[in-house]
Design an enzyme around this catalytic site. Structure first.
Site, mmCIF file in Angstrom:
data_model
loop_
_atom_site.group_PDB
_atom_site.id
_atom_site.type_symbol
_atom_site.label_atom_id
_atom_site.label_comp_id
_atom_site.label_asym_id
_atom_site.label_seq_id
_atom_site.Cartn_x
_atom_site.Cartn_y
_atom_site.Cartn_z
ATOM 1 N N ASP A 135 0.808 -1.230 0.000
ATOM 2 C CA ASP A 135 0.000 0.000 0.000
ATOM 3 C C ASP A 135 0.838 1.277 0.000
ATOM 4 O O ASP A 135 0.423 2.306 0.537
ATOM 5 C CB ASP A 135 -0.966 0.019 1.201
ATOM 6 C CG ASP A 135 -1.868 -1.194 1.206
ATOM 7 O OD1 ASP A 135 -2.216 -1.688 0.123
ATOM 8 O OD2 ASP A 135 -2.224 -1.646 2.313
ATOM 9 N N GLY A 144 -4.510 -4.211 -3.849
ATOM 10 C CA GLY A 144 -5.513 -3.181 -4.130
ATOM 11 C C GLY A 144 -4.743 -1.938 -4.497
ATOM 12 O O GLY A 144 -4.103 -1.330 -3.645
ATOM 13 N N HIS A 145 -4.709 -1.601 -5.762
ATOM 14 C CA HIS A 145 -3.908 -0.473 -6.247
ATOM 15 C C HIS A 145 -4.828 0.660 -6.674
ATOM 16 O O HIS A 145 -5.678 0.484 -7.550
ATOM 17 C CB HIS A 145 -3.013 -0.928 -7.411
ATOM 18 C CG HIS A 145 -1.985 -1.945 -7.006
ATOM 19 N ND1 HIS A 145 -1.073 -2.499 -7.858
ATOM 20 C CD2 HIS A 145 -1.720 -2.497 -5.787
ATOM 21 C CE1 HIS A 145 -0.296 -3.344 -7.188
ATOM 22 N NE2 HIS A 145 -0.682 -3.368 -5.936
ATOM 23 N N GLN A 156 2.059 -6.004 -3.222
ATOM 24 C CA GLN A 156 2.511 -6.103 -1.821
ATOM 25 C C GLN A 156 3.799 -5.289 -1.637
ATOM 26 O O GLN A 156 3.990 -4.303 -2.327
ATOM 27 C CB GLN A 156 2.703 -7.582 -1.410
ATOM 28 C CG GLN A 156 1.409 -8.365 -1.290
ATOM 29 C CD GLN A 156 0.857 -8.873 -2.605
ATOM 30 O OE1 GLN A 156 1.554 -9.530 -3.351
ATOM 31 N NE2 GLN A 156 -0.398 -8.594 -2.904
#
Ligand code: GDP
Ligand code: IMO
Ligand code: MG
Length: 429
Positions: free
Chosen positions: A13, A40-41, A223
């Site tokens: 993140d 989750g980008h 990640q």
């Protein structure tokens, strides 16, 4: 730009999606090489937010080929949902995306096993994203995984029978939970057959042909280095190698195709899920430091995949130096500098103290890392607003001093500075 691997170098993140999106106009190809829908980008363009889990973060640009490499684990329903969202926003995703014939599929029984295992661990759980990542990579390594190419092979049904029998034995006999039905699995296989097979390609071959033709490439990690299955805070990690080296095996390319490694790093630290975090200040289980709360609130630190609150803490240069070393990082993209605006002082962890001894590198044992306390340097904060700055002249002297110290301690130059979530909130150095 030359061929670059962009990787997260903390606990994920860091802002990889934003950086990859903004660099995409300088390349012809963007490729994901590991991880899956645990990622989750987030991309923000003119205030409009897009969150991607499997589709590479170059997808919003015309004339960019997006590739998903063999090192990834793909959940058919998830990627199809993501594709449909993009299609309804007018993005011709089917024309821009190719998926490796060798990538592994995440099937419903992987998610069931992930959930059952976490539930059984109770307080000792890893805090996975629940996306079936671990079980899918286990099947790959055990040589029983279902790859996209298997959907074209006569042996698929027998392989599924065997995998389901094994998994259901574990689910019902060991974990005492409900089995997964063949119908649930077949429904997902059908989605993959209809929507993913038309995009299937030999991604390695494409990359080599494009390289020969002089195309430039950006390889997008998921990640972060501290979640790497070998080099991270094992066992509180994900199930793939997340370091830059994974781009080679995860795409089928050689080191001679790589020119630079961009390490993406927040100006502070966050982590979602369990595991050691030496500079932690704030979390939802009782740590309530004011600076950590400032980071969580101003940084809107909630997981892009699970919505879980992220734990926050000071910049850990021991972590980043380790990540620079194992990833061969040639430049840092420091994100979320703006989140530190208004803090009276900023701390930088430059070493650890463990049972009276100073440590300058990360111990291999997670329990030992839990026992480490940070050795901090304290720098003055700034009251000016850096949010949205697009020129280095707009950055206050105190923030510049922090960046210089990060460069010195981490032994790596800062090449980009992100000052807000939007694509335009960037300073190139
Ligand atoms: P990724 O997984 O590395 O792509 O990062 P995430 O998208 O999960 O999380 C990063 C979050 O920070 C997202 O909400 C981004 O929109 C946001 N973000 C990225 N860069 C900046 C920045 O420089 N400043 C601020 N305030 N937010 C940022
Ligand atoms: P991006 O690409 C942050 C964490 C989970 C958990 C551990 C194992 O958005 O940076 P898994 O589901 O992979 O088995 O979970 O890894 N994790 C992430 N944390 N960002 C991510 O991806 C993550 N992907 C996995 O929270 O601690
Ligand atoms: Mg993320």
């Amino acid at each position: 730009m030359s061929n670059t691997i962009a990787v997260g170098i903390q606990w994920g993140d860091e802002g990889k999606g934003k950086i990859v999106d903004l660099l995409t106009p300088e390349v012809d190809v963007v490729a994901r090489f590991q991880g899956g829908p645990n990622a989750g980008h987030t991309l923000v363009i003119g205030g409009k937010k897009t969150v991607l889990h499997l589709v590479p973060s170059g997808i919003l640009h015309d004339n960019t080929l997006c590739l998903i490499g063999n090192g990834t684990v793909v959940a058919p329903e998830t990627i199809v949902k993501e594709m449909d969202t993009l299609l309804s926003a007018g993005i011709p995703v089917n024309e821009r995306l190719k998926i490796s014939d060798r990538c592994q599929l995440i099937l419903p029984y992987h998610r069931a096993l992930d959930a059952a295992r976490e539930a059984a661990k109770g307080k000792a759980k890893i805090g996975t994203t629940g996306r079936g990542i671990g079980p899918a990579y286990e099947d790959k390594t055990a040589r029983r995984g279902i790859r996209l190419i298997d959907l074209e092979c006569d042996t698929l049904s027998a392989k599924l029978d065997e995998n389901l029998a094994w998994t259901n034995f574990m689910l019902t006999q060991y974990f005492k939970v409900d089995p997964v039905t063949r119908a649930e699995v077949d429904a997902v296989i059908e989605i993959a057959r209809q929507r993913l097979l038309p995009l299937m390609a030999d991604v390695t071959l494409i990359l080599h042909e494009r390289h020969k033709a002089g195309d430039r490439m950006l390889f997008e990690g998921a990640q972060g280095a501290m979640l790497d299955v070998d080099h991270g805070t094992y066992p509180y990690v994900t199930s793939s190698n997340t370091v830059s080296g994974a781009a080679l095996a995860g795409l089928g390319i050689g080191p001679n195709m790589i020119d630079e490694v961009l390490g993406i790093v927040k100006a502070y630290t966050t982590r979602v899920g369990a595991g050691p975090f030496p500079t932690e200040l704030y979390n939802d289980s009782g740590m309530n430091d004011a600076s950590g709360k400032h980071m969580a609130e101003k940084g809107q630190e909630f997981g892009s995949t699970t919505g879980r609150p992220r734990r926050t803490g000071w910049f850990d240069a021991v972590v980043v130096k380790h990540a620079v070393r194992i990833g061969g990082v040639t430049g840092l993209a420091v994100t979320k500098l703006d989140v530190l605006d208004g803090l009276p002082e900023i701390k930088l962890c430059v070493a650890y103290e463990c049972k009276g001894k100073r440590l300058d590198s990360i111990p291999a044992d997670a329990a030992k890392l839990e026992d480490c306390t940070p050795v901090y340097e304290t720098l003055p904060g700034w009251s000016e607003v850096t949010f949205g700055a697009t020129s280095f002249d707009q950055i206050p002297a105190a923030a510049k001093a922090l960046l210089s110290r990060i460069e010195e301690v981490c032994e790596c130059p800062v090449s980009m500075l992100s000052t807000g979530p939007d694509r335009d909130h960037i300073i190139r150095l």
